[in-house]
Scaffold this active site. Structure first.
Site, mmCIF file in Angstrom:
data_model
loop_
_atom_site.group_PDB
_atom_site.id
_atom_site.type_symbol
_atom_site.label_atom_id
_atom_site.label_comp_id
_atom_site.label_asym_id
_atom_site.label_seq_id
_atom_site.Cartn_x
_atom_site.Cartn_y
_atom_site.Cartn_z
ATOM 1 N N TYR A 1 0.848 -1.203 0.000
ATOM 2 C CA TYR A 1 0.000 0.000 0.000
ATOM 3 C C TYR A 1 0.876 1.243 0.000
ATOM 4 C CZ TYR A 1 -5.031 -0.315 0.129
ATOM 5 O OH TYR A 1 -6.329 -0.422 -0.251
ATOM 6 N N GLU B 1 -0.463 4.799 -0.285
ATOM 7 C CA GLU B 1 -1.272 6.022 -0.366
ATOM 8 C C GLU B 1 -0.368 7.243 -0.223
ATOM 9 O OE1 GLU B 1 -4.513 5.915 2.395
ATOM 10 O OE2 GLU B 1 -5.670 4.537 1.156
ATOM 11 N N ASP C 1 -7.716 14.355 -24.075
ATOM 12 C CA ASP C 1 -7.749 12.937 -23.720
ATOM 13 C C ASP C 1 -7.150 12.168 -24.887
ATOM 14 O OD1 ASP C 1 -8.333 10.322 -23.197
ATOM 15 O OD2 ASP C 1 -10.456 10.641 -22.728
ATOM 16 N N THR D 1 -4.842 6.639 -21.356
ATOM 17 C CA THR D 1 -4.705 5.279 -20.882
ATOM 18 C C THR D 1 -3.301 4.829 -21.249
ATOM 19 O OG1 THR D 1 -5.574 4.490 -22.984
ATOM 20 C CG2 THR D 1 -7.142 4.657 -21.169
ATOM 21 N N LYS E 1 -3.538 1.254 -24.658
ATOM 22 C CA LYS E 1 -3.999 1.244 -26.052
ATOM 23 C C LYS E 1 -2.768 1.350 -26.970
ATOM 24 C CE LYS E 1 -8.498 2.802 -24.515
ATOM 25 N NZ LYS E 1 -9.515 3.866 -24.449
ATOM 26 N N ARG F 1 -2.957 -2.154 -18.254
ATOM 27 C CA ARG F 1 -4.155 -1.330 -18.081
ATOM 28 C C ARG F 1 -3.931 -0.332 -16.964
ATOM 29 N NH1 ARG F 1 -7.094 -4.070 -21.476
ATOM 30 N NH2 ARG F 1 -8.672 -2.455 -21.465
HETATM 31 C C1 LIG Z 1 -10.489 4.102 -23.578
HETATM 32 C C2 LIG Z 1 -10.779 5.527 -23.310
HETATM 33 C C3 LIG Z 1 -10.965 6.007 -22.006
HETATM 34 C C4 LIG Z 1 -11.207 5.125 -20.807
HETATM 35 O O1 LIG Z 1 -10.336 4.213 -20.492
HETATM 36 P P1 LIG Z 1 -10.683 2.989 -19.510
HETATM 37 O O2 LIG Z 1 -9.330 2.551 -19.170
HETATM 38 O O3 LIG Z 1 -11.483 2.034 -20.322
HETATM 39 O O4 LIG Z 1 -11.435 3.539 -18.352
HETATM 40 C C5 LIG Z 1 -11.088 7.364 -21.827
HETATM 41 N N1 LIG Z 1 -11.062 8.208 -22.863
HETATM 42 C C6 LIG Z 1 -10.911 7.784 -24.132
HETATM 43 C C7 LIG Z 1 -10.900 8.780 -25.233
HETATM 44 C C8 LIG Z 1 -10.787 6.432 -24.395
HETATM 45 O O5 LIG Z 1 -10.680 6.019 -25.663
#
Ligand SMILES: *Cc1c(COP(=O)(O)O)cnc(C)c1O
Length: 413
Positions: free
Chosen positions: A51, A53, A197, A223, A226, A232
Site C-alpha cells: 500500500y 497512499e 484525452d 490510458t 492502447k 491497463r
Molecule cells: C479508452 C478511453 C478512455 C477510458 O479508459 P478505460 O481505461 O477504459 O477507463 C477514456 N477516454 C478515451 C478517449 C478512451 O478512448
C-alpha cells in the site's frame, strides 16, 4: 505458470485458452494491443503486496523505499516521453483519470464541452450514461455530417454560447489528427481549461506520428494500454501550475492506494516507448491503417471522413445491407475480432448501430504489414454481406489461424 497450474486448474485453463485465442485470431479492436513479455512480468511481481497512499516522499504508510523509487521512475519516464512538466501515474484507468480532471477543475453542475459519444467521443466526456454526464452540465459538439470531420468553428460557437469550465478534445473513434492549436485558441477565448484525452493515440504521439497535445493543453490524460502498449492504467500530464490540483484530485480525491505492480508495468512500457524501435512501430501502425483503409475504400466500403491518418477507421456499413452488430458477429466467427460502433448522425440504436470500428495497433505489434492488411480487407469484403455461408466463415477462420501462426503475439514470444 506451473504453480498456478497445480493450484488452480480452472483459472490456468482459461489463461491458456485465452493465449491460444489471442494467437489464433486477428484482433482489429482499435483500443487494444499486446504488451511485451517484460511488461507482463513487471505486472506480476511483489509490488502487488504494498500500500502506498500518497506520493513519493510523502506517503501515509511506512516501507516505501522501493515503491517511491518505482513511482518516481515511472513519472520521470512519462515526463520525458511526452515533454510534460508534471505526471501522475496513479489513475487506475482512463475513466478515473478523466474524473480526476473534473474533480480538479469543476464543481457539480458546471458546464463541460466535449465530442458527442455517438460522433466518436468517450463516455467520460459527459455522456448521460456516465457520472460525468449526470453530475456536470455536459454540452457536446458533433462532427460535420458531410465531411465526417471536426468543425472547429462550431466548437468555438458552442464554447462562446455555453462558456464551459473544461473544453475536452480527444476521442475513441475519430480517424483523423487533432488541431491542438485550434482547441487552445478556443479554450483561451472562453477561459476554459483545455483537457486533451489522448487515450487512443498516445502511442502515436510517443512515436512521433501524431502532434503532441502536451505543449497546448492544461491537462492531458491517457490510458496506458492502447497504442501506448502498456498494462491497463492511465497517466495524467499537466502544467506545473496544475500539479497540486491534479495530484489532490487523484489521491485522496478519488482513489486510495496506487496499484504499484501496474506502475512497474507502466514504467517498463514507457521505457519501451522511449526507444527508437517504438517510433518505427508507430509509423507502421499508421501505414498499415492507411493501406487497410485504401483497400476497403477500393472494395466499396464507406469510411467516415474518407480514410484515416491515425491508427483507426470507422466504417458505415449501410450500403452493404448489414448492420454493425451482424458484421461484427460474423467476423468473429471468421476469426476477425472488432467492435460495432455508432457512426456520425447514427439512426440506429447503440446496441446494433450502422458501423464498425477497426484499428491496427494490435496487428502491427505482432508484425503484420501491408500484405496482411490486403488479406484482411479481402476477408472483410467476403464476410460483410447480408447472409454469409456458415461453412465459409469457418473456412476463413482456419485461413486466419494459418496466417497468424508465424506471427507470435508479443507476450508469448
Ligand atoms: C479508452 C478511453 C478512455 C477510458 O479508459 P478505460 O481505461 O477504459 O477507463 C477514456 N477516454 C478515451 C478517449 C478512451 O478512448
Amino acid at each position: 505458470m506451473t504453480v498456478l497450474e497445480q493450484q488452480d486448474q480452472d483459472v490456468y485453463r482459461l489463461v491458456k485458452a485465452e493465449e491460444a485465442y489471442q494467437q489464433a485470431t486477428i484482433r482489429l479492436i482499435a483500443s487494444e494491443n499486446y504488451t511485451s513479455k517484460a511488461v507482463l512480468e513487471a505486472c506480476g511481481t511483489v509490488f502487488q503486496n504494498k500500500y502506498s497512499e500518497g506520493y513519493p516522499g510523502a506517503r501515509f504508510y511506512q516501507g516505501q523505499i522501493n515503491c517511491d523509487q518505482l513511482e518516481t521512475l515511472a513519472i520521470e519516464r512519462a515526463k520525458k516521453l511526452f515533454g510534460a512538466e508534471h505526471a501522475n501515474v496513479q489513475p487506475y484507468s482512463g475513466s478515473p483519470a478523466n474524473l480526476a480532471v473534473y474533480l480538479a477543475f469543476a464543481k457539480p453542475g458546471d458546464t463541460v464541452l466535449g465530442l458527442n459519444l455517438s460522433h466518436g467521443g468517450h463516455l467520460t466526456h459527459g455522456s448521460k450514461a456516465s457520472a460525468t454526464g449526470k453530475w456536470f452540465n455536459a454540452v457536446h459538439y458533433n462532427l460535420n455530417p458531410e465531411t465526417g470531420l471536426l468543425d472547429y468553428d462550431e466548437i468555438l460557437r458552442l464554447a462562446k454560447e455555453h462558456r464551459p469550465k473544461i473544453l475536452i478534445a480527444g476521442h475513441s473513434a475519430y480517424p483523423r489528427q487533432l488541431d491542438f492549436a485550434r482547441f487552445r485558441a478556443i479554450a483561451d477565448e472562453v477561459g476554459a481549461i483545455l483537457l486533451v484525452d489522448m487515450a487512443h493515440f498516445a502511442g502515436l504521439v510517443a512515436g512521433g506520428v501524431h502532434p503532441n497535445p502536451v505543449p497546448y493543453a492544461d491537462v492531458v490524460t491517457t490510458t496506458t494500454h492502447k497504442t501506448l502498449r502498456g498494462p491497463r492504467g492511465a497517466i495524467i500530464l499537466c502544467k506545473e501550475v496544475h500539479a497540486k490540483a491534479i495530484d489532490k484530485a487523484v489521491f485522496p480525491g478519488l482513489q486510495g492506494g496506487p496499484h504499484n505492480a501496474t506502475t512497474a508495468g507502466i514504467a517498463v512500457a514507457l521505457a519501451e516507448a522511449l526507444r527508437p524501435s517504438f517510433a518505427t512501430y508507430a509509423k507502421a501502425v499508421v501505414e498499415n491503417a492507411r493501406v487497410l483503409a485504401n483497400e476497403l475504400v477500393k472494395r466499396g466500403f464507406t469510411l467516415i471522413s474518407g480514410g484515416t491518418d491515425n491508427h483507426l477507421m470507422l466504417v458505415d456499413l449501410t450500403n452493404r445491407g448489414v448492420t454493425g452488430k451482424v458484421a461484427a458477429v460474423n467476423l468473429e466467427k471468421a476469426g476477425i475480432v472488432l467492435n460495432y460502433n455508432t457512426v456520425p448522425g447514427e439512426t440506429r440504436k447503440a446496441s446494433d448501430p450502422s458501423g464498425i470500428r477497426l484499428g491496427t495497433p494490435s496487428v502491427t505489434s505482432r508484425g503484420f504489414g501491408p500484405a496482411e492488411m490486403l488479406k484482411i480487407a479481402s476477408w472483410m469484403d467476403e464476410v460483410i454481406v447480408p447472409e454469409p455461408r456458415g461453412e465459409r466463415l469457418a473456412a476463413i477462420a482456419a485461413e486466419v489461424e494459418a496466417l497468424c501462426r508465424p506471427f507470435t503475439i508479443p507476450g508469448l514470444a
